[in-house]
Structures are given as C-alpha cells and as structure tokens.
Design a protein around this motif. Structure first.
Motif, PDB file in Angstrom:
ATOM      1  N   HIS A   1     -56.891   1.772   5.299  1.00  0.00           N
ATOM      2  CA  HIS A   1     -58.290   1.673   4.861  1.00  0.00           C
ATOM      3  C   HIS A   1     -59.197   2.606   5.672  1.00  0.00           C
ATOM      4  O   HIS A   1     -60.420   2.599   5.480  1.00  0.00           O
ATOM      5  CB  HIS A   1     -58.782   0.229   4.989  1.00  0.00           C
ATOM      6  N   GLY A   2     -58.595   3.390   6.576  1.00  0.00           N
ATOM      7  CA  GLY A   2     -59.376   4.306   7.399  1.00  0.00           C
ATOM      8  C   GLY A   2     -60.293   3.596   8.365  1.00  0.00           C
ATOM      9  O   GLY A   2     -61.372   4.091   8.695  1.00  0.00           O
ATOM     10  N   LEU A   3     -59.862   2.417   8.836  1.00  0.00           N
ATOM     11  CA  LEU A   3     -60.688   1.605   9.726  1.00  0.00           C
ATOM     12  C   LEU A   3     -59.873   1.114  10.919  1.00  0.00           C
ATOM     13  O   LEU A   3     -58.682   0.810  10.769  1.00  0.00           O
ATOM     14  CB  LEU A   3     -61.231   0.375   8.988  1.00  0.00           C
ATOM     15  N   PRO A   4     -60.507   1.008  12.097  1.00  0.00           N
ATOM     16  CA  PRO A   4     -59.874   0.263  13.180  1.00  0.00           C
ATOM     17  C   PRO A   4     -59.813  -1.211  12.792  1.00  0.00           C
ATOM     18  O   PRO A   4     -60.629  -1.686  11.986  1.00  0.00           O
ATOM     19  CB  PRO A   4     -60.815   0.473  14.374  1.00  0.00           C
ATOM     20  N   ALA A   5     -58.890  -1.955  13.370  1.00  0.00           N
ATOM     21  CA  ALA A   5     -58.789  -3.382  13.065  1.00  0.00           C
ATOM     22  C   ALA A   5     -60.056  -4.128  13.460  1.00  0.00           C
ATOM     23  O   ALA A   5     -60.417  -5.132  12.840  1.00  0.00           O
ATOM     24  CB  ALA A   5     -57.586  -3.986  13.784  1.00  0.00           C
ATOM     25  N   THR A   6     -60.748  -3.619  14.479  1.00  0.00           N
ATOM     26  CA  THR A   6     -61.995  -4.240  14.931  1.00  0.00           C
ATOM     27  C   THR A   6     -63.078  -4.209  13.859  1.00  0.00           C
ATOM     28  O   THR A   6     -64.033  -4.986  13.917  1.00  0.00           O
ATOM     29  CB  THR A   6     -62.519  -3.523  16.184  1.00  0.00           C
ATOM     30  N   HIS A   7     -62.937  -3.305  12.900  1.00  0.00           N
ATOM     31  CA  HIS A   7     -63.907  -3.204  11.808  1.00  0.00           C
ATOM     32  C   HIS A   7     -63.311  -3.693  10.474  1.00  0.00           C
ATOM     33  O   HIS A   7     -64.049  -4.104   9.587  1.00  0.00           O
ATOM     34  CB  HIS A   7     -64.380  -1.757  11.652  1.00  0.00           C
ATOM     35  N   TYR A   8     -62.007  -3.669  10.375  1.00  0.00           N
ATOM     36  CA  TYR A   8     -61.332  -4.133   9.167  1.00  0.00           C
ATOM     37  C   TYR A   8     -61.319  -5.664   9.107  1.00  0.00           C
ATOM     38  O   TYR A   8     -61.607  -6.264   8.064  1.00  0.00           O
ATOM     39  CB  TYR A   8     -59.902  -3.588   9.142  1.00  0.00           C
ATOM     40  N   ASP A   9     -60.993  -6.281  10.243  1.00  0.00           N
ATOM     41  CA  ASP A   9     -61.017  -7.743  10.341  1.00  0.00           C
ATOM     42  C   ASP A   9     -61.220  -8.099  11.809  1.00  0.00           C
ATOM     43  O   ASP A   9     -60.266  -8.233  12.568  1.00  0.00           O
ATOM     44  CB  ASP A   9     -59.714  -8.347   9.814  1.00  0.00           C
ATOM     45  N   LYS A  10     -62.477  -8.242  12.189  1.00  0.00           N
ATOM     46  CA  LYS A  10     -62.798  -8.414  13.615  1.00  0.00           C
ATOM     47  C   LYS A  10     -62.291  -9.732  14.186  1.00  0.00           C
ATOM     48  O   LYS A  10     -62.188  -9.894  15.403  1.00  0.00           O
ATOM     49  CB  LYS A  10     -64.305  -8.303  13.830  1.00  0.00           C
ATOM     50  N   ARG A  11     -61.940 -10.678  13.318  1.00  0.00           N
ATOM     51  CA  ARG A  11     -61.439 -11.971  13.797  1.00  0.00           C
ATOM     52  C   ARG A  11     -59.915 -12.009  13.891  1.00  0.00           C
ATOM     53  O   ARG A  11     -59.348 -13.002  14.337  1.00  0.00           O
ATOM     54  CB  ARG A  11     -61.924 -13.099  12.892  1.00  0.00           C
ATOM     55  N   SER A  12     -59.258 -10.947  13.457  1.00  0.00           N
ATOM     56  CA  SER A  12     -57.791 -10.923  13.504  1.00  0.00           C
ATOM     57  C   SER A  12     -57.305 -10.922  14.946  1.00  0.00           C
ATOM     58  O   SER A  12     -58.016 -10.496  15.871  1.00  0.00           O
ATOM     59  CB  SER A  12     -57.258  -9.687  12.772  1.00  0.00           C
ATOM     60  N   ARG A  13     -56.089 -11.383  15.155  1.00  0.00           N
ATOM     61  CA  ARG A  13     -55.529 -11.460  16.506  1.00  0.00           C
ATOM     62  C   ARG A  13     -55.423 -10.075  17.138  1.00  0.00           C
ATOM     63  O   ARG A  13     -55.640  -9.902  18.342  1.00  0.00           O
ATOM     64  CB  ARG A  13     -54.155 -12.128  16.461  1.00  0.00           C
ATOM     65  N   GLY A  14     -55.123  -9.079  16.317  1.00  0.00           N
ATOM     66  CA  GLY A  14     -55.020  -7.720  16.836  1.00  0.00           C
ATOM     67  C   GLY A  14     -56.361  -7.184  17.308  1.00  0.00           C
ATOM     68  O   GLY A  14     -56.469  -6.585  18.390  1.00  0.00           O
ATOM     69  N   ALA A  15     -57.409  -7.394  16.514  1.00  0.00           N
ATOM     70  CA  ALA A  15     -58.745  -6.928  16.880  1.00  0.00           C
ATOM     71  C   ALA A  15     -59.235  -7.622  18.145  1.00  0.00           C
ATOM     72  O   ALA A  15     -59.785  -6.983  19.055  1.00  0.00           O
ATOM     73  CB  ALA A  15     -59.723  -7.182  15.729  1.00  0.00           C
ATOM     74  N   VAL A  16     -59.027  -8.931  18.226  1.00  0.00           N
ATOM     75  CA  VAL A  16     -59.444  -9.692  19.409  1.00  0.00           C
ATOM     76  C   VAL A  16     -58.709  -9.188  20.650  1.00  0.00           C
ATOM     77  O   VAL A  16     -59.296  -9.070  21.733  1.00  0.00           O
ATOM     78  CB  VAL A  16     -59.193 -11.203  19.190  1.00  0.00           C
ATOM     79  N   ALA A  17     -57.419  -8.862  20.494  1.00  0.00           N
ATOM     80  CA  ALA A  17     -56.632  -8.369  21.627  1.00  0.00           C
ATOM     81  C   ALA A  17     -57.164  -7.033  22.131  1.00  0.00           C
ATOM     82  O   ALA A  17     -57.251  -6.811  23.354  1.00  0.00           O
ATOM     83  CB  ALA A  17     -55.159  -8.234  21.217  1.00  0.00           C
ATOM     84  N   TYR A  18     -57.548  -6.141  21.229  1.00  0.00           N
ATOM     85  CA  TYR A  18     -58.066  -4.836  21.676  1.00  0.00           C
ATOM     86  C   TYR A  18     -59.453  -4.967  22.299  1.00  0.00           C
ATOM     87  O   TYR A  18     -59.787  -4.200  23.222  1.00  0.00           O
ATOM     88  CB  TYR A  18     -58.048  -3.822  20.529  1.00  0.00           C
ATOM     89  N   MET A  19     -60.249  -5.917  21.861  1.00  0.00           N
ATOM     90  CA  MET A  19     -61.519  -6.170  22.530  1.00  0.00           C
ATOM     91  C   MET A  19     -61.270  -6.669  23.954  1.00  0.00           C
ATOM     92  O   MET A  19     -61.963  -6.282  24.904  1.00  0.00           O
ATOM     93  CB  MET A  19     -62.353  -7.192  21.750  1.00  0.00           C
ATOM     94  N   ALA A  20     -60.250  -7.513  24.103  1.00  0.00           N
ATOM     95  CA  ALA A  20     -59.887  -8.005  25.437  1.00  0.00           C
ATOM     96  C   ALA A  20     -59.370  -6.871  26.315  1.00  0.00           C
ATOM     97  O   ALA A  20     -59.671  -6.809  27.513  1.00  0.00           O
ATOM     98  CB  ALA A  20     -58.831  -9.109  25.314  1.00  0.00           C
ATOM     99  N   LEU A  21     -58.606  -5.962  25.726  1.00  0.00           N
ATOM    100  CA  LEU A  21     -58.099  -4.812  26.480  1.00  0.00           C
ATOM    101  C   LEU A  21     -59.244  -3.935  26.971  1.00  0.00           C
ATOM    102  O   LEU A  21     -59.250  -3.490  28.133  1.00  0.00           O
ATOM    103  CB  LEU A  21     -57.144  -3.990  25.613  1.00  0.00           C
ATOM    104  N   ALA A  22     -60.219  -3.683  26.098  1.00  0.00           N
ATOM    105  CA  ALA A  22     -61.371  -2.865  26.492  1.00  0.00           C
ATOM    106  C   ALA A  22     -62.109  -3.507  27.659  1.00  0.00           C
ATOM    107  O   ALA A  22     -62.518  -2.826  28.613  1.00  0.00           O
ATOM    108  CB  ALA A  22     -62.311  -2.669  25.298  1.00  0.00           C
ATOM    109  N   ALA A  23     -62.282  -4.826  27.608  1.00  0.00           N
ATOM    110  CA  ALA A  23     -62.969  -5.534  28.695  1.00  0.00           C
ATOM    111  C   ALA A  23     -62.162  -5.451  29.986  1.00  0.00           C
ATOM    112  O   ALA A  23     -62.729  -5.228  31.069  1.00  0.00           O
ATOM    113  CB  ALA A  23     -63.190  -6.990  28.296  1.00  0.00           C
ATOM    114  N   GLU A  24     -60.848  -5.617  29.886  1.00  0.00           N
ATOM    115  CA  GLU A  24     -59.994  -5.534  31.079  1.00  0.00           C
ATOM    116  C   GLU A  24     -60.031  -4.140  31.678  1.00  0.00           C
ATOM    117  O   GLU A  24     -60.098  -3.958  32.904  1.00  0.00           O
ATOM    118  CB  GLU A  24     -58.560  -5.932  30.721  1.00  0.00           C
ATOM    119  N   LEU A  25     -60.005  -3.129  30.814  1.00  0.00           N
ATOM    120  CA  LEU A  25     -60.052  -1.742  31.270  1.00  0.00           C
ATOM    121  C   LEU A  25     -61.360  -1.462  32.005  1.00  0.00           C
ATOM    122  O   LEU A  25     -61.360  -0.851  33.081  1.00  0.00           O
ATOM    123  CB  LEU A  25     -59.905  -0.816  30.062  1.00  0.00           C
TER     124      LEU A  25
END
Length: 262
Positions: free
Chosen positions: A224-248
């Motif tokens: 869909h040409g979208l990151p998961a954070t924009h495709y489905d922000k509540r998905s487990r994958g999107a939540v995990a990458y938000m957590a990764l960004a915060a940890e980084l």
C-alpha cells in the motif's frame, strides 16, 4: 547534528527494509526530522515509503554521482519523512565508484550537507557487503543489525561484525554497533527462544529490548506504499517500531549525557 544509522545485514529477508521504513516513520511520529536513504538497488524502501521507483525524475544516483543537491532529489515519503529514492540506477553507481579515488567516502561527503537539516538519517543498505554498504558504514555513527533468531543468522552476523571492525580500524573510528534487533520474532518457536538467549548472553545490552513480532500488517503495508505505523497504527508491528524508536532515542540521550560528563 544528525545521527546517521546504517541498517545493515548481508543476509536477505531479515526485515532490513521493513525496519528502515518503519523506524523512519516512528521517529518522524516522535517529532524527529528524518531522511531515509535508499541505498539498495532494489528500491524496496522507496516503494514502501509511497514513492514509485519506476517514475522518478531524479534518484539517489543523481545525488551521489551527478552532484544534484539533496533538497532537489529527496522527496516526501508517506510516513512523514524525506526519502532519497533508490532504484536500479544504483547498480551503475556501484560500477562507477570502483574507478573513483575516494570511492568508499562518497556517501559520507554527500551527507555532510544534511547534518544540520535532519535529526536522523537512516540508510537502508543492500543485502551484501558491497561498496555501497561500505560507503554507508563509513558515513554512519552507528549500525543497526536486524536479524531473525535462527541458526544461520548467527553465522552471517560474524561476517558483518568483522566488516564493522575493519571499517572502524581503517576509516571510521567512531562507528559503533547501534544494536541488534530481533525481527519476525515468534516466542512459540523453541529455536527462536534459544537463539534469542544466545544473543542476550553474548551481546548483552547491545541487543535491543524491543522485539519485532511476526505480523500480517507489517507484511501488508508495503504493498500500500505505507509504513505499518500509518497503515495500521494499532497493529503489533507498528507498536513495536514505535517502541524501538523510543528505545533508540533513550540510548542516544544516554550517549549525549555521557559525552557531556566526560
């Protein structure tokens, strides 16, 4: 000053491009100004960011090899970050760089103009230890290594770490391991758990606490040409990458604090 992070692993299919796109989007959602550099001739990070690699007026080739300015070539991605778009033209750049005197420093020279524009520069490296990957390592402050928790992943990790050490010794003494990221993680799999324990035992704090799960939404989002954070922000994958960004970001704040202390 921008922090430049290479996302690298010469083994394909480990979530390298997925991490590049979704980490860029997560950092952007966290308020950072981000540039994603697609250094892979396959151009998958470009497509996954909503930019058509087959219909580019200018690509990363023009920036690297033809001296087009960054602001002319970089385009807006669908995840709220800028994209330096890549496609098969990078294969020509790879060949041309072989005849250059400072062929491994080209990307570093080009990114110097981006230092005061962005908070983060994320580089999606090709799945090989090629001249493009060496350029990325020399240009970077750190290398983030996505890897699946499987037997062969450990074998490939050794070769990459040896390359990082050689780059550190010969060209970029400040290059650090940003961290090891466990991707496509399935805790129900005993091999996954065993390899994860080995990584934690051997690398300790270098392993991110955040794990990226196997997730259908992560797999669907690029089409869909979208990151998961924009495709489905509540998905487990999107939540995990938000957590990764915060940890980084927490890690980087800690590094800055220690530098000020010293």
């Amino acid at each position: 000053m921008a922090r430049v992070i290479a996302i690298a692993n010469q083994k394909g299919g480990v979530g390298k491009t997925t991490t590049s796109v979704n980490l860029s989007a997560a950092l952007a959602l966290s308020g950072c100004v981000v540039l994603l550099v697609d250094l892979d001739p396959q151009g998958n990070a470009t497509m996954g960011s909503g930019v058509d690699k087959r219909n580019l007026d200018l690509s990363i080739y023009d920036w690297l090899m033809e001296n087009e300015p960054l602001e002319t070539v970089a385009v807006e991605g669908s995840g709220g970050f800028k994209v330096m778009p890549g496609n098969t033209d990078l294969t020509a750049a790879e060949v041309e760089l072989l005849n250059e005197d400072k062929r491994t420093e080209r990307l570093s020279q080009k990114l110097s103009a981006a230092q005061n524009i962005f908070d983060y520069v994320i580089i999606d490296c090709p799945p090989s230890l090629s001249i493009l990957t060496i350029n990325a390592l020399i240009a970077s402050d750190g290398v983030l290594i996505p890897m699946q928790c499987e037997y062969y992943a450990l074998e490939g990790l050794t070769a990459l770490l040896e390359t990082v050490e050689r780059v550190r010794e010969e060209a970029n003494k400040d290059l650090m391991i940003e961290g090891l990221l466990r991707t496509m993680y399935d805790p129900r799999n005993s091999l996954t758990r065993d390899v994860s324990r080995q990584l934690m035992d051997y690398f300790g704090e270098a392993v991110f606490r955040t794990v990226i799960p196997r997730n259908v939404r992560l797999a669907e989002a690029p089409s869909h040409g979208l990151p998961a954070t924009h495709y489905d922000k509540r998905s487990r994958g999107a939540v995990a990458y938000m957590a990764l960004a915060a940890e980084l970001r927490r890690r980087h704040m800690s590094i800055l604090y220690k530098e000020k202390e010293s």
